[in-house]
Design an enzyme around this catalytic site. Sequence first.
Site, PDB file in Angstrom:
ATOM      1  N   GLN A 163      -8.017   7.142  -6.604  1.00  0.00           N
ATOM      2  CA  GLN A 163      -7.155   8.186  -6.041  1.00  0.00           C
ATOM      3  C   GLN A 163      -6.330   8.847  -7.148  1.00  0.00           C
ATOM      4  OE1 GLN A 163      -4.310   6.968  -2.956  1.00  0.00           O
ATOM      5  NE2 GLN A 163      -4.795   8.893  -1.899  1.00  0.00           N
TER       6      GLN A 163
ATOM      7  N   TRP B 142     -10.073   2.120  -5.465  1.00  0.00           N
ATOM      8  CA  TRP B 142      -9.327   3.295  -4.997  1.00  0.00           C
ATOM      9  C   TRP B 142      -7.866   3.266  -5.442  1.00  0.00           C
ATOM     10  CZ3 TRP B 142     -10.286   7.952  -3.670  1.00  0.00           C
ATOM     11  CH2 TRP B 142      -9.388   8.691  -2.900  1.00  0.00           C
TER      12      TRP B 142
ATOM     13  N   GLU C 116      -3.295  13.901   1.673  1.00  0.00           N
ATOM     14  CA  GLU C 116      -3.331  12.813   2.649  1.00  0.00           C
ATOM     15  C   GLU C 116      -2.069  12.725   3.504  1.00  0.00           C
ATOM     16  OE1 GLU C 116      -4.685   9.046   1.091  1.00  0.00           O
ATOM     17  OE2 GLU C 116      -4.311   8.036   3.002  1.00  0.00           O
TER      18      GLU C 116
ATOM     19  N   LYS D  78       4.243   1.945  -2.423  1.00  0.00           N
ATOM     20  CA  LYS D  78       4.704   3.113  -3.197  1.00  0.00           C
ATOM     21  C   LYS D  78       6.179   3.344  -2.868  1.00  0.00           C
ATOM     22  CE  LYS D  78       0.381   5.507  -1.706  1.00  0.00           C
ATOM     23  NZ  LYS D  78      -0.643   4.925  -2.505  1.00  0.00           N
TER      24      LYS D  78
ATOM     25  N   SER E  55       0.842  -1.190   0.000  1.00  0.00           N
ATOM     26  CA  SER E  55       0.000   0.000   0.000  1.00  0.00           C
ATOM     27  C   SER E  55       0.879   1.242   0.000  1.00  0.00           C
ATOM     28  CB  SER E  55      -0.950  -0.052   1.204  1.00  0.00           C
ATOM     29  OG  SER E  55      -2.094   0.689   0.944  1.00  0.00           O
TER      30      SER E  55
ATOM     31  N   HIS F  67      -7.087  -6.119   1.449  1.00  0.00           N
ATOM     32  CA  HIS F  67      -5.952  -5.243   1.141  1.00  0.00           C
ATOM     33  C   HIS F  67      -4.714  -5.703   1.929  1.00  0.00           C
ATOM     34  CE1 HIS F  67      -3.905  -1.666  -0.086  1.00  0.00           C
ATOM     35  NE2 HIS F  67      -4.025  -1.014   1.057  1.00  0.00           N
TER      36      HIS F  67
HETATM   37  C1  MCU Z   1      -2.719   2.319  -1.504  1.00  0.00           C
HETATM   38  O1  MCU Z   1      -2.078   3.123  -0.520  1.00  0.00           O
HETATM   39  C2  MCU Z   1      -2.790   3.946   0.370  1.00  0.00           C
HETATM   40  C3  MCU Z   1      -3.674   4.928  -0.354  1.00  0.00           C
HETATM   41  O2  MCU Z   1      -2.889   5.751  -1.187  1.00  0.00           O
HETATM   42  C4  MCU Z   1      -4.395   5.799   0.670  1.00  0.00           C
HETATM   43  O3  MCU Z   1      -5.298   6.694   0.039  1.00  0.00           O
HETATM   44  C5  MCU Z   1      -5.152   4.973   1.669  1.00  0.00           C
HETATM   45  O4  MCU Z   1      -5.608   5.811   2.682  1.00  0.00           O
HETATM   46  O5  MCU Z   1      -4.281   4.063   2.264  1.00  0.00           O
HETATM   47  C6  MCU Z   1      -3.603   3.171   1.424  1.00  0.00           C
HETATM   48  C7  MCU Z   1      -2.739   2.429   2.387  1.00  0.00           C
HETATM   49  O6  MCU Z   1      -1.603   2.765   2.592  1.00  0.00           O
HETATM   50  O7  MCU Z   1      -3.368   1.472   3.106  1.00  0.00           O
HETATM   51  C8  MCU Z   1      -2.650   0.822   4.125  1.00  0.00           C
END
Ligand code: MCU
Length: 376
Positions: free
Chosen positions: A240, A291, A248, A198, A194, A327
């Site tokens: 997103q 998302w 964020e 990145k 997530s 996720h």
């Molecule tokens: C996919 O990564 C992120 C996403 O960019 C955010 O918008 C969301 O709030 O959280 C994701 C994440 O890191 O989940 C653990």
Amino acid sequence: MYSHTGAGGATCSALPGSITLRSNAKLNDLFTMFNGDKVTTKDKFSCRQAEMSELIQRYELGTLPGRPSTLTASFSGNTLTINCGEAGKSISFTVTITYPSSGTAPYPAIIGYGGGSLPAPAGVAMINFNNDNIAAQVNTGSRGQGKFYDLYGSSHSAGAMTAWAWGVSRVIDALELVPGARIDTTKIGVTGCSRNGKGAMVAGAFEKRIVLTLPQESGAGGSACWRISDYLKSQGANIQTASEIIGEDPWFSTTFNSYVNQVPVLPFDHHSLAALIAPRGLFVIDNNIDWLGPQSCFGCMTAAHMAWQALGVSDHMGYSQIGAHAHCAFPSNQQSQLTAFVQKFLLGQSTNTAIFQSDFSANQSQWIDWTTPTLS
Ligand code: MCU
């Protein structure tokens, strides 16, 4: 002015300090230099990679510092301590290493942001990297907090992802200094899921000592392309985008804020970021959550794949998008694919890594108006 020497001693044309950005609705050509020169050789592609790295740092991620003036390390009880000093300031941070129950030292290792979210492969050590400690990601108010900023100042241009990549490089520096840690620094992977996925992609892009990059469910700011995500959003997707993500967390440089509402002028997209990893190993592990922009991720990584194709190592990059799971809960039906990449790049085995799958189809004509050369 930015210039450097590429692979094989290739002279790279310099990118001026100030450039005029032109709008381009398509994904930027990976094989044409900013000045219009065509990339025809592998050595020149390394120049293009250096240029894209510079552009991405300048407009999106902030400046990546090199190795600090002083760097020492020690190892005790599975904890590696890294001490860095620069211009009278110093910091210290630790990572913990979990050794495999099989295999032989020195071990290959995977550096996991926040420990990572992948099962530890047989014969591979796992290094738990507390990236939040290097640069916070609590909300936009946490910008400038963490060890990186203690060393370089809270107003440094680097966003959190660049700061983390710097930290990963220092972990590898330290492992090189401390043979007692029993890690083979020529066999290092990186992962995260997530937001940390990145970050893992950015680390792989910036640190050439990483031989296998495993970003998991990274979405926007990772395997998704800003242009494709903006388009899908305009078509009604709950996805997103650049303009949303900067509100964020401080993952990017503040400079990026000026471009999130004019994405087509960016002289790169995230296929360019991924292409910095070529010809090294990259296996992009994705889910099917709206998302995260699965269609954008697949289209973007299909474009990135052209870098590996041009270099004649198509199977050094793989893409797998499998949904119907929570996720960051790595599903068993991606396990054999992951194992193939780990065995090839970290364990020196010969495996089939020609993996490129998604439930979507990539609309190449919408996004790509350039062709893949065969680089000599
Ligand atoms: C996919 O990564 C992120 C996403 O960019 C955010 O918008 C969301 O709030 O959280 C994701 C994440 O890191 O989940 C653990």
